[in-house]
Design a protein around this motif. Sequence first.
Motif, PDB file in Angstrom:
ATOM      1  N   LEU A  83       0.812  -1.227  -0.096  1.00  0.00           N
ATOM      2  CA  LEU A  83      -0.092   0.062   0.026  1.00  0.00           C
ATOM      3  C   LEU A  83       1.040   1.262  -0.005  1.00  0.00           C
ATOM      4  CD1 LEU A  83      -2.591  -1.242   2.564  1.00  0.00           C
ATOM      5  CD2 LEU A  83      -2.963  -1.172   0.114  1.00  0.00           C
ATOM      6  N   TYR A  84       2.016   1.357   0.593  1.00  0.00           N
ATOM      7  CA  TYR A  84       3.029   2.327   0.586  1.00  0.00           C
ATOM      8  C   TYR A  84       3.817   2.615  -0.710  1.00  0.00           C
ATOM      9  CZ  TYR A  84       1.339   2.378   5.619  1.00  0.00           C
ATOM     10  OH  TYR A  84       0.574   2.288   6.475  1.00  0.00           O
ATOM     11  N   VAL A  85       4.233   1.568  -1.295  1.00  0.00           N
ATOM     12  CA  VAL A  85       5.006   1.596  -2.500  1.00  0.00           C
ATOM     13  C   VAL A  85       4.115   1.673  -3.629  1.00  0.00           C
ATOM     14  CG1 VAL A  85       6.955   0.355  -1.359  1.00  0.00           C
ATOM     15  CG2 VAL A  85       5.339  -0.762  -2.648  1.00  0.00           C
ATOM     16  N   GLN A  86       2.941   1.729  -3.664  1.00  0.00           N
ATOM     17  CA  GLN A  86       2.223   1.808  -4.968  1.00  0.00           C
ATOM     18  C   GLN A  86       1.590   3.312  -5.226  1.00  0.00           C
ATOM     19  OE1 GLN A  86       1.806  -1.009  -7.337  1.00  0.00           O
ATOM     20  NE2 GLN A  86       3.446  -1.865  -5.763  1.00  0.00           N
ATOM     21  N   SER A  87       1.552   3.535  -6.641  1.00  0.00           N
ATOM     22  CA  SER A  87       0.687   4.821  -6.492  1.00  0.00           C
ATOM     23  C   SER A  87      -0.529   4.438  -6.784  1.00  0.00           C
ATOM     24  CB  SER A  87       1.134   5.218  -8.245  1.00  0.00           C
ATOM     25  OG  SER A  87       0.838   4.310  -9.218  1.00  0.00           O
ATOM     26  N   ASN A 114      -2.544   4.410  -9.180  1.00  0.00           N
ATOM     27  CA  ASN A 114      -2.904   3.326 -10.487  1.00  0.00           C
ATOM     28  C   ASN A 114      -2.196   2.073 -10.629  1.00  0.00           C
ATOM     29  OD1 ASN A 114      -0.342   4.069 -11.197  1.00  0.00           O
ATOM     30  ND2 ASN A 114      -0.747   4.856 -12.861  1.00  0.00           N
ATOM     31  N   GLY A 115      -1.702   1.715  -9.128  1.00  0.00           N
ATOM     32  CA  GLY A 115      -1.101   0.569  -9.005  1.00  0.00           C
ATOM     33  C   GLY A 115       0.201   0.373  -9.637  1.00  0.00           C
ATOM     34  N   TYR A 116       0.921   1.112  -9.901  1.00  0.00           N
ATOM     35  CA  TYR A 116       2.230   1.042 -10.374  1.00  0.00           C
ATOM     36  C   TYR A 116       3.360   1.480  -9.364  1.00  0.00           C
ATOM     37  CZ  TYR A 116       0.439   0.360 -15.252  1.00  0.00           C
ATOM     38  OH  TYR A 116      -0.135  -0.102 -16.101  1.00  0.00           O
ATOM     39  N   TYR A 117       4.532   0.809  -9.375  1.00  0.00           N
ATOM     40  CA  TYR A 117       5.372   1.151  -8.294  1.00  0.00           C
ATOM     41  C   TYR A 117       6.004   2.530  -8.558  1.00  0.00           C
ATOM     42  CZ  TYR A 117      10.001   0.137  -6.064  1.00  0.00           C
ATOM     43  OH  TYR A 117      10.801   0.320  -5.291  1.00  0.00           O
ATOM     44  N   CYS A 118       6.013   3.204  -7.576  1.00  0.00           N
ATOM     45  CA  CYS A 118       6.537   4.529  -7.598  1.00  0.00           C
ATOM     46  C   CYS A 118       7.996   4.744  -7.758  1.00  0.00           C
ATOM     47  CB  CYS A 118       5.963   5.279  -6.492  1.00  0.00           C
ATOM     48  SG  CYS A 118       4.441   5.480  -6.464  1.00  0.00           S
ATOM     49  N   TYR A 119       8.635   4.250  -9.026  1.00  0.00           N
ATOM     50  CA  TYR A 119      10.099   4.338  -9.055  1.00  0.00           C
ATOM     51  C   TYR A 119      10.399   4.813 -10.460  1.00  0.00           C
ATOM     52  CZ  TYR A 119      14.882   3.153  -9.092  1.00  0.00           C
ATOM     53  OH  TYR A 119      16.381   3.224  -9.452  1.00  0.00           O
ATOM     54  N   SER A 120      11.332   5.651 -10.863  1.00  0.00           N
ATOM     55  CA  SER A 120      11.711   5.976 -12.062  1.00  0.00           C
ATOM     56  C   SER A 120      10.732   6.348 -12.830  1.00  0.00           C
ATOM     57  CB  SER A 120      12.801   4.922 -12.509  1.00  0.00           C
ATOM     58  OG  SER A 120      13.306   5.414 -13.848  1.00  0.00           O
ATOM     59  N   SER A 121      10.604   5.666 -14.124  1.00  0.00           N
ATOM     60  CA  SER A 121       9.617   5.753 -15.107  1.00  0.00           C
ATOM     61  C   SER A 121       8.419   4.659 -15.189  1.00  0.00           C
ATOM     62  CB  SER A 121      10.111   5.984 -16.531  1.00  0.00           C
ATOM     63  OG  SER A 121      11.480   6.366 -16.481  1.00  0.00           O
ATOM     64  N   SER A 122       8.417   4.178 -14.020  1.00  0.00           N
ATOM     65  CA  SER A 122       7.369   3.082 -14.028  1.00  0.00           C
ATOM     66  C   SER A 122       5.903   3.866 -14.199  1.00  0.00           C
ATOM     67  CB  SER A 122       7.300   2.484 -12.585  1.00  0.00           C
ATOM     68  OG  SER A 122       8.546   1.862 -12.386  1.00  0.00           O
ATOM     69  N   GLY A 138       5.080  -1.042 -14.937  1.00  0.00           N
ATOM     70  CA  GLY A 138       4.493  -1.213 -13.733  1.00  0.00           C
ATOM     71  C   GLY A 138       4.440  -2.562 -13.129  1.00  0.00           C
ATOM     72  N   TYR A 139       4.343  -2.374 -12.087  1.00  0.00           N
ATOM     73  CA  TYR A 139       4.426  -4.030 -11.197  1.00  0.00           C
ATOM     74  C   TYR A 139       3.780  -3.790  -9.796  1.00  0.00           C
ATOM     75  CZ  TYR A 139       6.551  -8.031  -9.059  1.00  0.00           C
ATOM     76  OH  TYR A 139       6.513  -9.180  -8.735  1.00  0.00           O
ATOM     77  N   TRP A 140       2.814  -4.728  -9.652  1.00  0.00           N
ATOM     78  CA  TRP A 140       1.930  -4.955  -8.589  1.00  0.00           C
ATOM     79  C   TRP A 140       2.697  -5.678  -7.554  1.00  0.00           C
ATOM     80  CZ3 TRP A 140      -1.023  -2.772  -5.096  1.00  0.00           C
ATOM     81  CH2 TRP A 140      -1.919  -3.637  -4.133  1.00  0.00           C
ATOM     82  N   CYS A 141       3.107  -5.262  -6.363  1.00  0.00           N
ATOM     83  CA  CYS A 141       3.904  -6.216  -5.570  1.00  0.00           C
ATOM     84  C   CYS A 141       3.315  -6.832  -4.511  1.00  0.00           C
ATOM     85  CB  CYS A 141       5.092  -5.454  -4.803  1.00  0.00           C
ATOM     86  SG  CYS A 141       4.656  -4.215  -3.831  1.00  0.00           S
ATOM     87  N   ALA A 142       1.728  -6.531  -4.262  1.00  0.00           N
ATOM     88  CA  ALA A 142       1.367  -7.331  -3.498  1.00  0.00           C
ATOM     89  C   ALA A 142       0.703  -8.751  -3.730  1.00  0.00           C
ATOM     90  CB  ALA A 142      -0.164  -6.633  -2.910  1.00  0.00           C
ATOM     91  N   ASN A 175      -6.734  -3.267  -4.117  1.00  0.00           N
ATOM     92  CA  ASN A 175      -6.816  -4.263  -5.335  1.00  0.00           C
ATOM     93  C   ASN A 175      -8.192  -3.676  -6.347  1.00  0.00           C
ATOM     94  OD1 ASN A 175      -4.664  -5.777  -4.955  1.00  0.00           O
ATOM     95  ND2 ASN A 175      -5.941  -7.066  -3.185  1.00  0.00           N
ATOM     96  N   ASP A 176      -9.221  -3.543  -5.662  1.00  0.00           N
ATOM     97  CA  ASP A 176     -10.480  -3.171  -6.653  1.00  0.00           C
ATOM     98  C   ASP A 176     -10.258  -1.978  -7.221  1.00  0.00           C
ATOM     99  OD1 ASP A 176     -11.756  -5.411  -5.499  1.00  0.00           O
ATOM    100  OD2 ASP A 176     -13.171  -4.408  -3.892  1.00  0.00           O
ATOM    101  N   SER A 177      -9.510  -0.802  -6.644  1.00  0.00           N
ATOM    102  CA  SER A 177      -9.496   0.358  -7.068  1.00  0.00           C
ATOM    103  C   SER A 177      -8.265   0.268  -8.328  1.00  0.00           C
ATOM    104  CB  SER A 177      -8.879   1.422  -6.184  1.00  0.00           C
ATOM    105  OG  SER A 177      -7.631   1.410  -5.843  1.00  0.00           O
ATOM    106  N   ILE A 178      -7.676  -0.872  -8.522  1.00  0.00           N
ATOM    107  CA  ILE A 178      -6.550  -0.863  -9.592  1.00  0.00           C
ATOM    108  C   ILE A 178      -6.860  -2.126 -10.239  1.00  0.00           C
ATOM    109  CG2 ILE A 178      -4.981   0.341  -8.618  1.00  0.00           C
ATOM    110  CD1 ILE A 178      -3.540  -2.658  -8.060  1.00  0.00           C
ATOM    111  N   ASN A 179      -8.419  -2.640 -10.315  1.00  0.00           N
ATOM    112  CA  ASN A 179      -8.712  -3.686 -11.056  1.00  0.00           C
ATOM    113  C   ASN A 179      -7.813  -5.032 -10.862  1.00  0.00           C
ATOM    114  OD1 ASN A 179     -11.078  -2.273 -11.842  1.00  0.00           O
ATOM    115  ND2 ASN A 179      -9.824  -1.329 -13.521  1.00  0.00           N
TER     116      ASN A 179
END
Length: 189
Positions: free
Chosen positions: A115-119, A121-129, A136-140, A164-168
Amino acid sequence: SLASYGAKGFRQTSSNWGAVVGAGHLMCALSFIDSEPEDSEFTQKCKFLAENAVQTCEIPFGMLYPDGAIAEGQGYWTFYIESLGQATQSILNMCGDDYGCLDSPGYKEAANFPLYVQSQNGYYCYSSSGHTTGVGYWCACDETYLISKFYDNPEQMETLKAFNDSINRKIGSMGMLWYEPSDIEVDVS
């Protein structure tokens, strides 16, 4: 597997390798313990392997201190949590005891990590993800629901479900076994 416990290698590593291999050895040994008579040589080897695998998992559990994150990043965190969650569930089912796994500082908080590392829209907040780069990468993983269940934390479980629902993202088959709906409403917008 048995020979590997005479050497250092993965048994003393702080990387995800200790969690993945230790948990794999534990689950494999537990699956065979009841297959032969208690006093057979094979059963004794399985018990030895299971005992040592639980000890091998102590370092990976410790690496989750204090906040449930690890130094290797979100992808390897997923391996960590999947492996440690499945191993803990296995020993609870087989032995009726978690052998201290659930007392590991940081494990309870690990379900919040994605929950803390995802934006939003569900993408990992790093560089150009992002969705335009395909990085993009969902780590949960579904084991986050298991952690919430271990600690009887319905609010955490509903927060994970709402995100999870919010990012489908759909719950996987294991998550469906562990998710327990509650009356708690969570807004993640």
